[in-house]
Enzyme design. Structure first.
Site, PDB file in Angstrom:
ATOM      1  N   LEU A 152       0.750  -5.305   1.041  1.00 49.75           N
ATOM      2  CA  LEU A 152       1.294  -4.906  -0.249  1.00 49.75           C
ATOM      3  C   LEU A 152       1.802  -3.477  -0.107  1.00 49.75           C
ATOM      4  CD1 LEU A 152      -1.474  -6.194  -2.712  1.00 49.75           C
ATOM      5  CD2 LEU A 152       0.694  -7.299  -2.161  1.00 49.75           C
ATOM      6  N   ASP A 153       2.850  -3.133  -0.841  1.00 47.53           N
ATOM      7  CA  ASP A 153       3.359  -1.774  -0.809  1.00 47.53           C
ATOM      8  C   ASP A 153       2.264  -0.802  -1.246  1.00 47.53           C
ATOM      9  OD1 ASP A 153       5.831  -2.772  -0.076  1.00 47.53           O
ATOM     10  OD2 ASP A 153       6.598  -2.791  -2.135  1.00 47.53           O
ATOM     11  N   LYS A 154       2.396   0.436  -0.831  1.00 45.74           N
ATOM     12  CA  LYS A 154       1.395   1.469  -1.111  1.00 45.74           C
ATOM     13  C   LYS A 154       1.005   1.497  -2.585  1.00 45.74           C
ATOM     14  CE  LYS A 154       1.011   6.561  -1.052  1.00 45.74           C
ATOM     15  NZ  LYS A 154       1.361   6.884  -2.446  1.00 45.74           N
ATOM     16  N   THR A 156       1.590  -0.910  -4.923  1.00 46.36           N
ATOM     17  CA  THR A 156       1.392  -2.222  -5.535  1.00 46.36           C
ATOM     18  C   THR A 156      -0.086  -2.557  -5.456  1.00 46.36           C
ATOM     19  OG1 THR A 156       3.611  -2.997  -4.972  1.00 46.36           O
ATOM     20  CG2 THR A 156       1.956  -4.681  -5.405  1.00 46.36           C
ATOM     21  N   ARG A 251      10.818  -6.311  -5.985  1.00 46.55           N
ATOM     22  CA  ARG A 251      11.511  -5.097  -6.426  1.00 46.55           C
ATOM     23  C   ARG A 251      13.014  -5.228  -6.215  1.00 46.55           C
ATOM     24  NH1 ARG A 251       8.138  -0.506  -3.347  1.00 46.55           N
ATOM     25  NH2 ARG A 251       9.270   0.909  -4.765  1.00 46.55           N
TER      26      ARG A 251
END
Length: 333
Positions: A152-154, A156, A251
């Site tokens: 997961l993105d930083k 998220t 996104r």
């Protein structure tokens, strides 16, 4: 943040050197196959790449002989695997908190907080999820990326699964590749999204901005299905299910629709969702969020050990719950 002791009853044993020993016979029906191909079906707990490595090193032998992975089989030969798992590289263990939703010998299911980087990288050698995993389960050093099969993105939040064994790593990677692992997200998009729909648009590196992704011709196939959960005056609360798992997929796809995520600094600008008509309470809530309004809520997969379907959920992050509460009170349609 809840500790692993509050969320998981599993207690990993002290790590010991992981030795692997198998002896088996090649069935007559596999005559003509390559050794690495046959080994992949006979030893399904291990990836083909790892089996090829063991064959080249002589850890996996054919009738007691070291041969090439491409060796053709006649059927009836004896296979012997004698190997010891080794650390995948120099990785640092750190005692960092983990919110563990579920844990057993094969799986770790986590609720990732915002601001936590998953993998070490330039500028983030320590303090990452990988560092924390190695402290919690030191034996993960023998798995690629300490068992992390997706990320997961930083900024998220939400549910992630980590492989805790070789068979789990092989199984989870296969489920991601054949798209049988399902993931559902909740998010807040800017603007009024008109009903439910699907975005089927390829994603690749942005041609001008290298830290961004974009919908581009020749990109990798990417499909997102979205449903409206709540409509506000200037925002929409969405549920998004992924068929694929490209970098920044939700996104990028929502930006492509003209509805970037609220407060997304990369794809919507730092003022994403800002409008002169917004109430001061909504503006304050967006500033307090300070990250893209995206949360991984549900993860559904086949358990690597028995094959049964398991579903895991991470409750909506508190900062997103707070934003939604403000929108319900101050951004009425």
């Amino acid at each position: 943040m809840p500790s692993s002791l509050q969320r998981s009853a599993f207690r990993p044993e002290s790590p010991v050197p992981q030795r692997i020993d198998h002896e088996l016979q090649v069935p007559a029906g596999q005559a003509g196959e390559r050794l690495d191909q046959a080994a992949g079906s006979l030893l399904p707990d291990y990836s083909r790449a790892r089996l090829q490595k063991w064959i080249r090193e002589g850890a996996l032998t054919l009738d007691g002989r070291q041969v090439k992975p491409s060796q053709r089989l006649a059927g009836g030969e004896s296979l012997r695997l004698h190997a010891e798992l080794e650390a995948e590289g120099e990785m640092i263990a750190e005692d960092l908190p983990l919110d563990i939703l579920y844990e057993d010998e094969d799986l770790l299911v986590l609720d990732k907080p915002a601001e936590l980087v998953v993998h070490p990288a330039a500028g983030h050698a320590r303090g990452t999820l990988l560092n924390a995993l190695l402290h919690h389960r030191p034996e993960l050093e023998t798995l690629p990326r300490a068992g992390i099969v997706h990320r997961l993105d930083k900024d998220t939040t939400g549910v992630m699964v980590v492989a805790a064994s070789l068979r789990a790593h092989t199984s989870l990677v296969a489920q991601l590749q054949d798209r049988s692992m399902s993931r559902v997200y909740e998010c807040v998009a800017t603007g009024r999204v008109a009903g439910s729909g699907t975005v089927d648009a390829p994603i690749g590196r942005h041609p001008a901005h290298r830290i961004r992704m974009a919908v581009v011709a020749g990109g990798k196939p990417a499909v997102s299905h979205y449903d409206v959960r709540e409509a506000f005056a200037h925002f929409t609360h969405l549920e998004v299910a992924l068929e694929s798992g490209r970098t920044h997929q939700i996104r990028v796809h929502l930006q492509h629709l003209g509805h970037p995520l609220a407060a997304d600094p990369l794809y919507g600008g730092r003022g994403a969702g800002r409008d002169k008509a917004l109430s001061p309470a909504v503006i304050t809530a967006l500033d307090a969020l300070g990250r893209q309004a995206l949360h991984a809520r549900t993860l559904r997969l086949r358990h690597p050990a028995g094959g049964e379907t398991r579903q895991f959920e991470a409750p909506l992050a508190a900062d997103l719950e707070s934003l939604l509460g403000v929108l319900r009170a101050h951004d009425l349609p």
